[in-house]
Design a protein around this motif. Structure first.
Motif, PDB file in Angstrom:
ATOM      1  N   UNK A  94       0.855  -1.176   0.000  1.00 54.65           N
ATOM      2  CA  UNK A  94       0.000   0.000   0.000  1.00 54.65           C
ATOM      3  C   UNK A  94       0.898   1.235   0.000  1.00 54.65           C
ATOM      4  N   UNK A  95       0.472   2.265  -0.717  1.00 56.46           N
ATOM      5  CA  UNK A  95       1.312   3.452  -0.913  1.00 56.46           C
ATOM      6  C   UNK A  95       1.510   4.276   0.355  1.00 56.46           C
ATOM      7  N   UNK A  96       0.468   4.386   1.188  1.00 54.86           N
ATOM      8  CA  UNK A  96       0.581   5.242   2.371  1.00 54.86           C
ATOM      9  C   UNK A  96      -0.400   4.791   3.445  1.00 54.86           C
ATOM     10  N   UNK A  97      -0.167   5.266   4.652  1.00 58.37           N
ATOM     11  CA  UNK A  97      -1.086   4.941   5.744  1.00 58.37           C
ATOM     12  C   UNK A  97      -2.442   5.620   5.527  1.00 58.37           C
ATOM     13  N   UNK A  98      -2.470   6.749   4.844  1.00 55.59           N
ATOM     14  CA  UNK A  98      -3.741   7.422   4.543  1.00 55.59           C
ATOM     15  C   UNK A  98      -4.588   6.567   3.594  1.00 55.59           C
ATOM     16  N   UNK A 148      -4.328   3.295   3.275  1.00 54.59           N
ATOM     17  CA  UNK A 148      -4.746   2.133   4.060  1.00 54.59           C
ATOM     18  C   UNK A 148      -5.936   2.480   4.945  1.00 54.59           C
ATOM     19  N   UNK A 149      -5.893   3.635   5.571  1.00 55.98           N
ATOM     20  CA  UNK A 149      -7.012   4.065   6.422  1.00 55.98           C
ATOM     21  C   UNK A 149      -8.301   4.189   5.607  1.00 55.98           C
ATOM     22  N   UNK A 150      -8.192   4.781   4.424  1.00 51.74           N
ATOM     23  CA  UNK A 150      -9.360   4.915   3.545  1.00 51.74           C
ATOM     24  C   UNK A 150      -9.901   3.536   3.169  1.00 51.74           C
ATOM     25  N   UNK A 151      -9.004   2.591   2.828  1.00 52.24           N
ATOM     26  CA  UNK A 151      -9.437   1.227   2.506  1.00 52.24           C
ATOM     27  C   UNK A 151     -10.105   0.574   3.706  1.00 52.24           C
ATOM     28  N   UNK A 152      -9.473   0.724   4.866  1.00 50.91           N
ATOM     29  CA  UNK A 152     -10.007   0.084   6.076  1.00 50.91           C
ATOM     30  C   UNK A 152     -11.406   0.597   6.408  1.00 50.91           C
ATOM     31  N   UNK A 153     -11.600   1.898   6.338  1.00 51.07           N
ATOM     32  CA  UNK A 153     -12.904   2.478   6.676  1.00 51.07           C
ATOM     33  C   UNK A 153     -13.963   2.126   5.632  1.00 51.07           C
ATOM     34  N   UNK A 154     -13.567   2.015   4.386  1.00 53.19           N
ATOM     35  CA  UNK A 154     -14.532   1.742   3.325  1.00 53.19           C
ATOM     36  C   UNK A 154     -14.795   0.278   3.076  1.00 53.19           C
ATOM     37  N   UNK A 155     -13.765  -0.567   3.183  1.00 53.57           N
ATOM     38  CA  UNK A 155     -13.921  -1.970   2.828  1.00 53.57           C
ATOM     39  C   UNK A 155     -13.430  -2.909   3.921  1.00 53.57           C
ATOM     40  N   UNK A 156     -12.351  -2.559   4.583  1.00 51.41           N
ATOM     41  CA  UNK A 156     -11.747  -3.442   5.577  1.00 51.41           C
ATOM     42  C   UNK A 156     -12.678  -3.806   6.715  1.00 51.41           C
ATOM     43  N   UNK A 157     -13.405  -2.822   7.226  1.00 49.02           N
ATOM     44  CA  UNK A 157     -14.334  -3.081   8.324  1.00 49.02           C
ATOM     45  C   UNK A 157     -15.402  -4.080   7.894  1.00 49.02           C
ATOM     46  N   UNK A 158     -15.940  -3.879   6.697  1.00 48.78           N
ATOM     47  CA  UNK A 158     -16.997  -4.777   6.194  1.00 48.78           C
ATOM     48  C   UNK A 158     -16.474  -6.202   6.013  1.00 48.78           C
ATOM     49  N   UNK A 159     -15.270  -6.341   5.469  1.00 52.86           N
ATOM     50  CA  UNK A 159     -14.701  -7.669   5.261  1.00 52.86           C
ATOM     51  C   UNK A 159     -14.391  -8.358   6.587  1.00 52.86           C
ATOM     52  N   UNK A 160     -13.931  -7.587   7.567  1.00 50.58           N
ATOM     53  CA  UNK A 160     -13.674  -8.159   8.889  1.00 50.58           C
ATOM     54  C   UNK A 160     -14.971  -8.634   9.543  1.00 50.58           C
ATOM     55  N   UNK A 161     -16.033  -7.864   9.382  1.00 53.67           N
ATOM     56  CA  UNK A 161     -17.331  -8.276   9.920  1.00 53.67           C
ATOM     57  C   UNK A 161     -17.799  -9.576   9.268  1.00 53.67           C
TER      58      UNK A 161
END
Length: 101
Positions: free
Chosen positions: A61-65, A67-80
């Motif tokens: 991933x290019x940056x922590x920003x 990654x944060x955008x991915x996590x908030x948009x998709x990562x949370x849903x996939x973890x659920x």
């Protein structure tokens, strides 16, 4: 460049189902988004606990920003989704690493 790694401890009776889910659902979903790149799934050979196997899944991933955008948009849903399917039979913990060389 950063590496976003998640290490999963998977109970042996769920190992086949977990690998199918990762390969057929999780990875295709992540790749649709385009924010995380170059996925690599590996089996962890050290630190084995009886009755379980560990896997490490990492992405570039290019940056922590980003990654944060991915996590908030998709990562949370996939973890659920992971929790809904596997409950406490699969436990994961993330690590963010920086590539030095």
């Amino acid at each position: 460049m950063l590496i976003y790694n998640t290490t999963y401890q998977v109970e042996e009776e769920q190992e086949d189902n977990f690998l199918i889910w990762i390969k057929e659902f999780y990875l295709p979903e992540v790749e649709k988004n385009g924010l995380l790149h170059a996925p690599r799934l590996v089996r962890v050979l050290s630190h084995r606990e009886e009755g379980s196997t560990c896997y490490s899944l990492h992405f570039e991933v290019e940056s922590s920003a980003i990654l944060h955008r991915w996590h908030m948009g998709q990562g949370v849903r996939l973890n659920e989704e992971l929790l809904k399917i596997f409950k406490d039979k699969v436990v994961g913990f993330p690590t963010l690493m920086e590539v030095i060389e």
